[in-house]
Design a protein around this motif. Structure first.
Motif, mmCIF file in Angstrom:
data_model
loop_
_atom_site.group_PDB
_atom_site.id
_atom_site.type_symbol
_atom_site.label_atom_id
_atom_site.label_comp_id
_atom_site.label_asym_id
_atom_site.label_seq_id
_atom_site.Cartn_x
_atom_site.Cartn_y
_atom_site.Cartn_z
ATOM 1 N N THR A 140 0.824 -1.201 0.000
ATOM 2 C CA THR A 140 0.000 0.000 0.000
ATOM 3 C C THR A 140 0.859 1.253 0.000
ATOM 4 O OG1 THR A 140 -0.094 0.000 2.412
ATOM 5 C CG2 THR A 140 -1.853 -1.156 1.253
ATOM 6 N N TYR A 141 2.120 1.106 -0.268
ATOM 7 C CA TYR A 141 3.062 2.224 -0.237
ATOM 8 C C TYR A 141 3.758 2.312 -1.595
ATOM 9 C CZ TYR A 141 5.909 5.474 2.523
ATOM 10 O OH TYR A 141 6.505 6.595 3.053
ATOM 11 N N PRO A 142 3.001 2.646 -2.665
ATOM 12 C CA PRO A 142 3.551 2.587 -4.014
ATOM 13 C C PRO A 142 4.664 3.590 -4.285
ATOM 14 C CG PRO A 142 1.404 3.632 -4.027
ATOM 15 C CD PRO A 142 1.621 3.087 -2.641
ATOM 16 N N ASN B 295 6.135 -3.502 -8.718
ATOM 17 C CA ASN B 295 5.848 -2.167 -9.245
ATOM 18 C C ASN B 295 6.650 -1.816 -10.483
ATOM 19 O OD1 ASN B 295 4.087 -1.784 -7.117
ATOM 20 N ND2 ASN B 295 5.550 -0.649 -5.888
ATOM 21 N N ASN B 296 7.809 -2.419 -10.689
ATOM 22 C CA ASN B 296 8.711 -1.988 -11.744
ATOM 23 C C ASN B 296 8.979 -3.003 -12.850
ATOM 24 O OD1 ASN B 296 9.837 0.777 -10.763
ATOM 25 N ND2 ASN B 296 9.784 -0.541 -8.966
ATOM 26 N N LEU B 297 8.896 -4.295 -12.564
ATOM 27 C CA LEU B 297 9.242 -5.290 -13.589
ATOM 28 C C LEU B 297 8.107 -6.237 -13.953
ATOM 29 C CD1 LEU B 297 12.870 -6.398 -12.592
ATOM 30 C CD2 LEU B 297 12.168 -4.720 -14.298
ATOM 31 N N LEU C 155 -0.015 -14.289 -9.352
ATOM 32 C CA LEU C 155 0.858 -15.460 -9.509
ATOM 33 C C LEU C 155 2.222 -15.254 -8.862
ATOM 34 C CD1 LEU C 155 0.091 -16.541 -13.191
ATOM 35 C CD2 LEU C 155 -0.848 -17.464 -11.055
ATOM 36 N N PHE C 156 2.490 -14.022 -8.407
ATOM 37 C CA PHE C 156 3.775 -13.720 -7.775
ATOM 38 C C PHE C 156 3.626 -13.342 -6.309
ATOM 39 C CE2 PHE C 156 7.400 -10.644 -7.091
ATOM 40 C CZ PHE C 156 8.388 -11.604 -7.081
ATOM 41 N N SER D 282 11.497 -7.958 1.539
ATOM 42 C CA SER D 282 10.092 -7.556 1.395
ATOM 43 C C SER D 282 9.969 -6.348 0.485
ATOM 44 C CB SER D 282 9.479 -7.243 2.763
ATOM 45 O OG SER D 282 9.378 -8.411 3.528
ATOM 46 N N TYR D 283 10.858 -5.378 0.675
ATOM 47 C CA TYR D 283 10.840 -4.203 -0.187
ATOM 48 C C TYR D 283 11.117 -4.611 -1.640
ATOM 49 C CZ TYR D 283 11.958 0.189 -2.414
ATOM 50 O OH TYR D 283 11.983 1.241 -3.289
ATOM 51 N N LEU D 284 12.103 -5.481 -1.837
ATOM 52 C CA LEU D 284 12.449 -5.911 -3.202
ATOM 53 C C LEU D 284 11.262 -6.566 -3.889
ATOM 54 C CD1 LEU D 284 14.492 -6.367 -5.504
ATOM 55 C CD2 LEU D 284 15.052 -8.551 -4.412
ATOM 56 N N ILE D 285 10.525 -7.394 -3.184
ATOM 57 C CA ILE D 285 9.375 -8.085 -3.771
ATOM 58 C C ILE D 285 8.376 -7.069 -4.324
ATOM 59 C CG2 ILE D 285 7.351 -9.502 -3.203
ATOM 60 C CD1 ILE D 285 9.306 -11.025 -1.241
ATOM 61 N N PHE D 286 8.094 -6.026 -3.549
ATOM 62 C CA PHE D 286 7.136 -5.022 -4.022
ATOM 63 C C PHE D 286 7.757 -4.101 -5.061
ATOM 64 C CE2 PHE D 286 5.080 -6.625 -0.280
ATOM 65 C CZ PHE D 286 3.818 -6.882 -0.806
#
Length: 156
Positions: free
Chosen positions: A71-73, A102-104, A111-112, A94-98
């Motif tokens: 929730t922190y785009p 958002n970027n890739l 599914l991810f 956790s940050y990398l996952i989001f």
């Protein structure tokens, strides 16, 4: 009374040693090798390997829970602008996952990611070790880390 003032060197931008600039840049970002396998690469432009650069320090989520990155785009934008009022912490998995979402990620987020983390059935490796041994989402990323996401779910 006269005070003797010593001359203080003033550096012009072109006279700053390049290794100082490189050190400052290295401290503000982290470069990672991120790989996808087992079909996950289809969600990421059908590209198995990516080299990504993320901020070294990221905002602490509003509730203190890493799952709220969903929730922190604008987390990356805030970190890069250097908002002094924003509490920051070292970037973690956790940050990398989001960030990846958002970027890739190009399609089918479900599914991810599920419930604020990778969905069950996705094996995550940190430098070739299971992320469960490294603290899962709390693992603090380091420059040069290799992160691999492998889907163990196959249709049939």
């Amino acid at each position: 009374m006269l005070l003797a003032l010593r001359s203080i060197p003033v550096y012009e931008p072109h006279s700053i040693p390049s290794h100082w600039l490189e050190s400052a840049q290295e401290m503000s970002t982290i470069t990672l090798k991120v790989e996808f396998g087992g079909g996950l690469e289809l969600l990421f432009s059908n590209q198995r390997s990516h080299r990504v650069t993320i901020p070294a320090l990221v905002p602490v989520s509003p509730t203190g829970s890493s799952s709220t990155y969903s929730t922190y785009p604008d987390a990356e934008r805030v970190a890069q602008e250097g908002d002094e009022d924003t509490l920051k912490k070292p970037a973690d998995l956790s940050y990398l996952i989001f960030w990846l979402r958002n970027n890739l990620l190009k399609e089918r987020e479900e599914l991810f990611i599920e419930n604020g983390t990778v969905r069950p059935g996705i094996l995550v490796l940190v430098n070739d070790a299971d992320w469960e041994l490294e603290g899962e989402g709390e693992y603090q990323l380091k420059d040069g880390d290799g992160i691999v996401f492998i889907s163990t779910l196959h249709g049939g």
